[in-house]
Design an enzyme around this catalytic site. Structure first.
Site, PDB file in Angstrom:
ATOM      1  N   GLN A   1     -14.482   3.166   1.333  1.00 24.54           N
ATOM      2  CA  GLN A   1     -13.795   2.690   0.117  1.00 24.54           C
ATOM      3  C   GLN A   1     -13.426   3.885  -0.763  1.00 24.54           C
ATOM      4  O   GLN A   1     -14.265   4.757  -1.024  1.00 24.54           O
ATOM      5  CB  GLN A   1     -14.703   1.726  -0.662  1.00 24.54           C
ATOM      6  CG  GLN A   1     -14.002   1.109  -1.877  1.00 24.54           C
ATOM      7  CD  GLN A   1     -14.878   0.093  -2.620  1.00 24.54           C
ATOM      8  OE1 GLN A   1     -16.063  -0.075  -2.313  1.00 24.54           O
ATOM      9  NE2 GLN A   1     -14.285  -0.561  -3.605  1.00 24.54           N
TER      10      GLN A   1
ATOM     11  N   ASP B   1       0.856  -1.197   0.000  1.00 20.33           N
ATOM     12  CA  ASP B   1       0.000   0.000   0.000  1.00 20.33           C
ATOM     13  C   ASP B   1       0.895   1.250   0.000  1.00 20.33           C
ATOM     14  O   ASP B   1       1.918   1.311   0.683  1.00 20.33           O
ATOM     15  CB  ASP B   1      -0.911   0.005   1.231  1.00 20.33           C
ATOM     16  CG  ASP B   1      -2.056   0.990   1.087  1.00 20.33           C
ATOM     17  OD1 ASP B   1      -3.207   0.558   0.929  1.00 20.33           O
ATOM     18  OD2 ASP B   1      -1.785   2.217   1.127  1.00 20.33           O
TER      19      ASP B   1
ATOM     20  N   HIS C   1     -10.340  -4.935  -3.344  1.00 14.55           N
ATOM     21  CA  HIS C   1      -9.021  -5.200  -2.770  1.00 14.55           C
ATOM     22  C   HIS C   1      -9.167  -5.631  -1.317  1.00 14.55           C
ATOM     23  O   HIS C   1     -10.051  -5.144  -0.604  1.00 14.55           O
ATOM     24  CB  HIS C   1      -8.102  -3.970  -2.869  1.00 14.55           C
ATOM     25  CG  HIS C   1      -8.708  -2.703  -2.381  1.00 14.55           C
ATOM     26  ND1 HIS C   1      -9.635  -1.991  -3.121  1.00 14.55           N
ATOM     27  CD2 HIS C   1      -8.547  -2.017  -1.218  1.00 14.55           C
ATOM     28  CE1 HIS C   1     -10.001  -0.912  -2.437  1.00 14.55           C
ATOM     29  NE2 HIS C   1      -9.364  -0.904  -1.271  1.00 14.55           N
TER      30      HIS C   1
ATOM     31  N   ASN D   1     -13.062  -2.899   2.306  1.00 14.84           N
ATOM     32  CA  ASN D   1     -14.031  -1.815   2.471  1.00 14.84           C
ATOM     33  C   ASN D   1     -14.988  -1.816   1.283  1.00 14.84           C
ATOM     34  O   ASN D   1     -14.557  -1.946   0.137  1.00 14.84           O
ATOM     35  CB  ASN D   1     -13.295  -0.472   2.568  1.00 14.84           C
ATOM     36  CG  ASN D   1     -12.471  -0.367   3.830  1.00 14.84           C
ATOM     37  OD1 ASN D   1     -12.909  -0.784   4.899  1.00 14.84           O
ATOM     38  ND2 ASN D   1     -11.271   0.174   3.719  1.00 14.84           N
TER      39      ASN D   1
ATOM     40  N   HIS E   1      -7.155  -5.636   2.206  1.00  7.56           N
ATOM     41  CA  HIS E   1      -6.012  -5.078   2.934  1.00  7.56           C
ATOM     42  C   HIS E   1      -5.476  -6.162   3.873  1.00  7.56           C
ATOM     43  O   HIS E   1      -6.250  -6.727   4.653  1.00  7.56           O
ATOM     44  CB  HIS E   1      -6.435  -3.908   3.823  1.00  7.56           C
ATOM     45  CG  HIS E   1      -6.984  -2.712   3.108  1.00  7.56           C
ATOM     46  ND1 HIS E   1      -6.235  -1.563   2.910  1.00  7.56           N
ATOM     47  CD2 HIS E   1      -8.194  -2.467   2.556  1.00  7.56           C
ATOM     48  CE1 HIS E   1      -6.983  -0.651   2.285  1.00  7.56           C
ATOM     49  NE2 HIS E   1      -8.173  -1.178   2.058  1.00  7.56           N
TER      50      HIS E   1
END
Ligand code: AMP
Ligand code: ZN
Length: 114
Positions: free
Chosen positions: A94, A30, A100, A87, A102
């Site tokens: 989001q 990230d 995606h 999210n 995390h």
């Protein structure tokens, strides 16, 4: 989708620090880490969020979960523990509308989350 940041990462148009790649999924660091380890796992195919996943995506979703487990082991998080979060939409915050997961680790986390 050329206007999607994560599709552009899949296509190699935007640089990323890759930690895993297979036929269906990609994992990369990230850009704005919220923990000592913060990796994103995405499907290569554009899906907006988990809310848009279909029955036909069943094995892909399983692949993404196993990729999280694989990456967490690779990052040495399996003993200390870690969190996997996705999210969905506005209330969850989001910001990138390509599914995606995390992977967050390397510190303790609160429950319930903020
Ligand atoms: P979310 O808020 O769940 O949609 O998460 C989006 C995540 O994508 C955030 O944690 C961002 O820091 C991350 N992000 C945005 N752009 C990039 C990028 N180009 N490379 C890596 N991570 C990114
Ligand atoms: Zn996309």
């Amino acid at each position: 989708m050329s206007d999607c940041i994560f599709c552009r990462i899949v296509e190699g148009d935007i640089p990323s620090t890759m930690v895993h790649e297979d036929d269906e999924s990609l994992a990369f660091e990230d850009l704005n880490p919220q923990a000592p380890v913060h990796v994103l796992v995405i499907p290569k195919r554009h899906i907006v969020s988990l809310a848009d996943a279909q029955e036909a995506d069943l094995s892909l979703l399983g692949r993404l979960m196993l990729t999280c487990s694989h990456v967490a082991k690779q990052k040495g998080l399996d003993e200390s523990g870690y969190r996997v979060v996705t999210n969905i939409g506005r209330n969850a915050g989001q910001t990138v509308f390509h599914l995606h997961l995390h992977i967050l680790g390397g510190r303790g986390f609160q429950w319930p989350p903020g």
